[in-house]
Design a protein around this motif. Structure first.
Motif, PDB file in Angstrom:
ATOM      1  N   UNK A  27       0.852  -0.784   0.025  1.00  0.00           N
ATOM      2  CA  UNK A  27      -0.030   0.232   0.390  1.00  0.00           C
ATOM      3  C   UNK A  27       1.064   0.975  -0.006  1.00  0.00           C
ATOM      4  N   UNK A  28       1.831   0.599   1.147  1.00  0.00           N
ATOM      5  CA  UNK A  28       2.631   2.289   0.789  1.00  0.00           C
ATOM      6  C   UNK A  28       3.497   2.779  -0.653  1.00  0.00           C
ATOM      7  N   UNK A  29       4.594   1.884  -1.078  1.00  0.00           N
ATOM      8  CA  UNK A  29       4.745   1.746  -2.246  1.00  0.00           C
ATOM      9  C   UNK A  29       3.314   2.028  -2.851  1.00  0.00           C
ATOM     10  N   UNK A  30       2.974   1.964  -3.168  1.00  0.00           N
ATOM     11  CA  UNK A  30       1.774   2.147  -4.690  1.00  0.00           C
ATOM     12  C   UNK A  30       1.811   3.769  -4.253  1.00  0.00           C
ATOM     13  N   UNK A  31       1.790   4.223  -3.017  1.00  0.00           N
ATOM     14  CA  UNK A  31       1.241   5.763  -2.882  1.00  0.00           C
ATOM     15  C   UNK A  31       2.070   5.951  -2.991  1.00  0.00           C
ATOM     16  N   UNK A  32       3.207   6.470  -2.541  1.00  0.00           N
ATOM     17  CA  UNK A  32       4.632   6.724  -3.068  1.00  0.00           C
ATOM     18  C   UNK A  32       5.339   6.757  -4.699  1.00  0.00           C
ATOM     19  N   UNK A  33       5.078   6.177  -4.709  1.00  0.00           N
ATOM     20  CA  UNK A  33       5.974   5.860  -6.292  1.00  0.00           C
ATOM     21  C   UNK A  33       5.118   5.963  -7.296  1.00  0.00           C
TER      22      UNK A  33
END
Length: 248
Positions: free
Chosen positions: A138-144
């Motif tokens: 979830x966090x990777x998709x939000x940040x990247x």
């Protein structure tokens, strides 16, 4: 915090030891009060405050803080505490509880408030449901990609309850579909793996980040970048691609 509130918090922390206590501080008619809540988590590693307990507290007054204890460890906030504090939008009070001469005793109380904290993608501590393999994705998709993936509830030890297949059912809800067997993974693909799952279903997920590497977060370990090969390929059950990345 009023002395009576602090005393109530410490008494609850001692009563729940060696499990974490959890509760809420409310203000009703201008008066501060501590509401002790149930901890619905399995084991002693963390706490889960039931939604119905939160709703009941809201009916009694305005919730101004979340409370929980740290049995046999300092009251300093963990990464999971800081992430959850941000999500709640409330102050968090953390009380340390230790065994003193064979009896639990509450000690220091540390307070944190939302400050914009983001857990690092690599080196984050594991806390199921807060900082786990799905949250890392979830966090990777939000940040990247600036994409907000759908969250879904992850009960403790769901992979050993005899029936749940949470990731097979949950990832499609978040917008992922399986790629064809033999297709090579591309950056952003999710790798579903089965690691010591009594249910015989995928219970671990990593994200392919290119150059033969994946980013993932194993239970009880820090999140890390590892080579996607060998054991991890052997336990792979499916590779999923986000719907916006599929070319037809």
């Amino acid at each position: 915090m009023k002395t009576s509130t602090l005393q109530a918090i410490k008494a609850h922390a001692v009563a729940e030891y060696p499990r974490e206590c959890c509760g809420l501080v409310i203000v009703a008619k201008g008066r501060e009060k501590y509401i002790a809540c149930r901890n619905a988590a399995a084991g002693t590693e963390h706490f889960i405050l039931p939604g119905e307990d939160y709703a009941e507290a809201e009916e009694k007054g305005e919730i101004v803080a979340v409370v929980h204890s740290h049995p046999d460890m300092p009251a300093a906030p963990t990464q999971a505490d800081r992430v959850a504090c941000e999500a709640s939008g409330l102050a968090w009070h953390i009380v340390g509880v230790d065994s003193v001469d064979g009896a639990p005793a509450a000690g220091e109380v540390v307070t944190i408030s939302p400050s914009g904290y983001l857990a690092p993608l690599v080196g984050r501590e594991f806390s199921h449901g807060v900082l786990d393999c799905y949250q890392l994705i979830v966090d990777w998709y939000k940040q990247e990609r600036d994409i907000s993936l759908k969250q879904f509830h992850r009960a403790d030890d769901w992979w050993n309850d005899g029936s749940s297949d949470l990731y097979t059912e949950g990832f499609p809800q978040a917008g992922f579909v399986a790629i064809k067997d033999g297709d090579k993974p591309q950056v952003g693909d999710v790798i579903l793996m089965q690691i010591r799952s009594s249910n015989g279903v995928p219970n671990h997920a990593g994200i392919y980040i290119g150059d033969g590497l994946m980013l993932h977060h194993l239970h009880g370990r820090l999140s890390s970048r590892d080579v996607y090969g060998g054991y991890f390929q052997e336990v792979t059950r499916a590779i999923l691609r986000y719907k916006d990345d599929i070319v037809v």
